[in-house]
Design an enzyme around this catalytic site. Structure first.
Site, PDB file in Angstrom:
ATOM      1  N   LYS A 108      41.164  49.186  46.566  1.00  0.00           N
ATOM      2  CA  LYS A 108      39.946  49.296  47.380  1.00  0.00           C
ATOM      3  C   LYS A 108      39.519  47.912  47.888  1.00  0.00           C
ATOM      4  CE  LYS A 108      35.903  49.082  45.499  1.00  0.00           C
ATOM      5  NZ  LYS A 108      34.683  49.278  44.744  1.00  0.00           N
ATOM      6  N   LYS A 122      32.714  38.269  47.582  1.00  0.00           N
ATOM      7  CA  LYS A 122      33.485  39.050  46.611  1.00  0.00           C
ATOM      8  C   LYS A 122      34.863  39.445  47.161  1.00  0.00           C
ATOM      9  CE  LYS A 122      34.479  41.705  43.146  1.00  0.00           C
ATOM     10  NZ  LYS A 122      34.796  41.173  41.842  1.00  0.00           N
ATOM     11  N   THR A 168      31.294  46.683  44.146  1.00  0.00           N
ATOM     12  CA  THR A 168      32.025  46.018  45.222  1.00  0.00           C
ATOM     13  C   THR A 168      32.187  47.038  46.339  1.00  0.00           C
ATOM     14  OG1 THR A 168      33.242  44.753  43.585  1.00  0.00           O
ATOM     15  CG2 THR A 168      34.132  44.787  45.818  1.00  0.00           C
TER      16      THR A 168
END
Ligand code: NAD
Length: 641
Positions: free
Chosen positions: A587, A512, A437
């Site tokens: 993150k 995502k 990701t």
């Protein structure tokens, strides 16, 4: 409504064809879905067996969807059919060679493509209504989907008879000819399936089996032997024409409806197959020689036209006088050279994968690729490795000579760094598949660098966590060209249950970060609700029982419950050892807010979730814990706002 229902219990995979209005005719899409499910279950140790059944009384599966073939063939596109058959035959071989029991329940019609699905498993069950046939010669094809293997193994010359006439077998006939294993009255089927799904052994099938009525086909065998023993179609016709028995008259009537070229080739294929080298691969290879040429050089398009397009039932066959020259048969059955059928999985096992980043997610993903037979060489700066994976000493060593380099890394900066190291040593045309990701900009920058290096690129971040990585049930959201996505697809099938092609490079990352913005916010909401419930004196188990089946349910509650000892196993039960680390969630939330800022999207819940995870990781004790450890954080605190 979906054409197929695929689900699993604790012990069994179950595939139900659900197109009863079309007699469960199999489409290309259904074929690919069945194959993906079988691949998944083959690797899943919890799954002991597979049940194949179908909705409706009339048919298990009446064949392949030939309307689809006609449309493309008439437009001059023969490649669609060729691809369809190659994929379908690969599925037929997979069922035949499957490492676990495959139990099929064949009510009503099972014909053509239905035989390929239902008649290659280990336990093929027929009932009172079963009618099984290989009627392909009626539309100008030869029996295919591995059917020639069963026909070649049928007693005496029964295979030639069934293959050329399309005779419809009743249940006893199917047992006699080797298309089925057990007769079980149909009212017993639902109970039997339920027991198999509950973990019963396949032995219950043998115990439920009964003797069917006598086989009419077996009674015909002496006459079949007399007339079908010749060298070719013309010998068969000659002996039938010199006999005035009812059998001869009825049989000639059946033969005169069908394509002479297809019948002559059917007889020839069965003769070539019989013998010590007979195998499913050989049968499919010969069938594919014919089907590959069937639209352009055979009678297939005319056969479909007469049967289901104009429905005039008067096809204009080639060699209508039934004199099929030997050269015509040879031409249809010549080897295909570089176009020959490859049962592609075999090709996949020759694929070399360089896997970079063998952490919580990467290690089980790499292990699944190795378990599926791919050659995987892995590298991780921390020196970790995974089962079945050869350890490399550097990223360059892992990437050199690889057909596919797959990365599963912590962030975009590391991805860019790894890409700049490996792209220069990758083979032109190879694929760089990044499943980490990362920010959309990094994905796009690496896509550009890959293009410059003549390497294909796909960004395909995943959802499903370490549990999904281990079980091979991840969801991939992919960005990249359609061609690159197709190159990656066999790997997605091994490591996951679903892959969505979201668009151009970077689109996978966009999907995502939106998904994970929802996840971060719902995990916080779930944790704070548990903390509130505690203070209200509500039992956590009761809270779970209610919310998991009420409108507050979510993946965070139902599949990854943050309360220890409640719900399915999750990192909470392992003292919040990650799973999915809080800093990785931080993150992802950072990426979502960075992206939201860039496009001026208003995301207040995402922003609040980011602030909370930032405080948790950077100022409190969240670093190194699973992201669900927000629950003890909330329970230790008092109201602050
Ligand atoms: P992880 O920290 O466990 O694994 C990352 C691995 O990369 C580590 O083993 C690290 O040593 C290695 N690494 C770092 N720099 C490297 C380099 N230059 N060369 C080779 N190896 C290097 O993280 P993870 O949980 O496996 O997650 C990996 C990616 O998947 C992340 O981008 C994460 O956001 C994403 N992700 C994780 C989950 C999850 O539940 N853990 C779920 C979905 C997506």
């Amino acid at each position: 409504m979906s054409d197929i229902v695929i689900r699993q219990t604790a012990h069994a995979g179950r595939i139900t064809l659900a197109r009863p209005e079309a007699l469960n005719a199999m489409t290309y899409e259904m074929c690919l879905q069945i194959e993906a499910a079988l691949d998944r279950w083959a690797r899943d140790e919890r799954i002991a067996l597979v049940v194949l059944d179908a909705e409706g009384d009339k048919a298990f599966c009446a064949g392949g969807d030939i309307a689809q073939l006609y449309e493309t063939g008439m437009a001059g596109d023969y490649a669609f059919g060729q691809r369809f058959w190659a994929d379908e035959y690969r599925l037929n071989a997979k069922i035949f060679n499957y490492p676990k029991p495959v139990i099929s329940f064949l009510q009503g019609f099972t014909m053509g493509g239905g035989v390929g699905l239902g008649c290659h498993g280990t336990h093929r069950i027929v009932g009172e209504s079963s009618r099984i046939a290989m009627p392909e010669c009626g539309i100008g094809l030869i029996p295919d989907v591995g059917g020639t293997l069963i026909l070649a193994l049928a007693p005496g010359r029964v295979g030639e008879y069934l293959g050329t006439t399309g005779y419809r077998m009743g249940p006893a006939d199917a047992l006699f000819a080797g298309f089925a294993d057990h007769f079980i009255p149909q009212d017993a089927w639902p109970g039997l399936i339920a027991q198999l799904e509950d973990g019963a052994s396949v032995d219950i099938i043998k115990h439920a089996a009964q003797d069917p009525d006598a086989s009419a086909l077996a009674d015909l065998q002496p006459e079949i032997e007399r007339h079908f023993a010749g060298e070719g179609l013309s010998d068969i016709l000659t002996t039938l024409q010199t006999d005035d028995s009812d059998f001869a008259k009825d049989t000639l009537k059946l033969l005169h409806r069908n394509s002479p070229l297809a019948m002559a080739c059917t007889v020839e294929v069965l003769h070539r197959l019989r013998g010590p080298t007979l195998s499913m691969a050989k049968a499919l290879d010969h069938e594919y020689r014919f089907t590959y040429r069937a639209m352009q050089h055979g009678d297939l398009l005319e056969g479909i036209r007469a049967a289901i397009i104009d429905k005039d039932r008067t096809p204009k066959w080639q060699y209508a006088d039934m004199r099929v020259p030997a050269i015509a048969v040879s031409k249809m059955l010549m080897p295909l050279g570089k176009n020959a059928l490859t049962l592609e999985d075999v090709a996949m096992t020759k694929t070399n994968v360089g896997f970079i980043g063998l952490g919580n997610m990467g290690a089980p993903m790499a292990a699944n690729l190795a378990k599926a037979g791919l050659h995987v060489i892995g590298y991780d700066t921390a020196g970790t490795t995974a089962e079945g994976v050869t350890q490399a000493q550097s990223a360059i060593e892992a990437a050199q000579g690889a057909d596919i380099v797959l990365s599963m890394l912590p962030n975009g900066a590391i991805l860019r760094d790894v890409a700049s190291t490996v792209l220069p040593v990758m083979k032109p045309g190879a694929l760089f598949l990044d499943c980490s990701t990362v920010d959309v900009d990094s994905a796009r920058a690496v896509a550009q660098a890959a293009r410059d290096a003549s390497v294909q690129f796909v960004d395909a971040p995943v959802s499903g966590g370490v549990g999904g990585a281990a079980a091979g049930t991840l969801t991939f959201m992919a960005g990249g060209s359609a061609e690159a996505f197709e190159t990656a697809r066999p790997l997605f099938d091994i490591m996951g249950q679903k892959a969505v092609h979201c668009g151009a490079p970077g689109a996978g990352q966009a999907a995502k970060i939106c998904n994970n913005m929802i996840l971060g916010a719902t995990m916080i909401a779930t944790c704070e609700a548990f903390a509130l419930a505690d203070k209200l004196g509500l039992d956590r188990q009761k809270m779970f029982d209610v919310v998991s089946t009420s409108s507050g349910y979510s993946w965070s509650m139902n599949a990854y419950c943050p309360a220890p000892g409640v719900g399915p196993q999750s990192p909470a039960d392992n003292d919040y050892t990650p799973g999915f680390a809080a800093e990785l969630m931080l993150k992802d939330l950072g990426l979502s807010q960075q992206a939201a800022e860039a496009v001026d999207a208003d995301t207040p819940m995402g922003a609040r979730a980011l602030a909370l995870y930032r405080a948790f990781v950077e100022e409190e004790d969240g670093r190194g814990k699973d992201f669900s450890a927000m629950l003890p954080r909330f329970t230790q605190r008092s109201r602050t706002e």
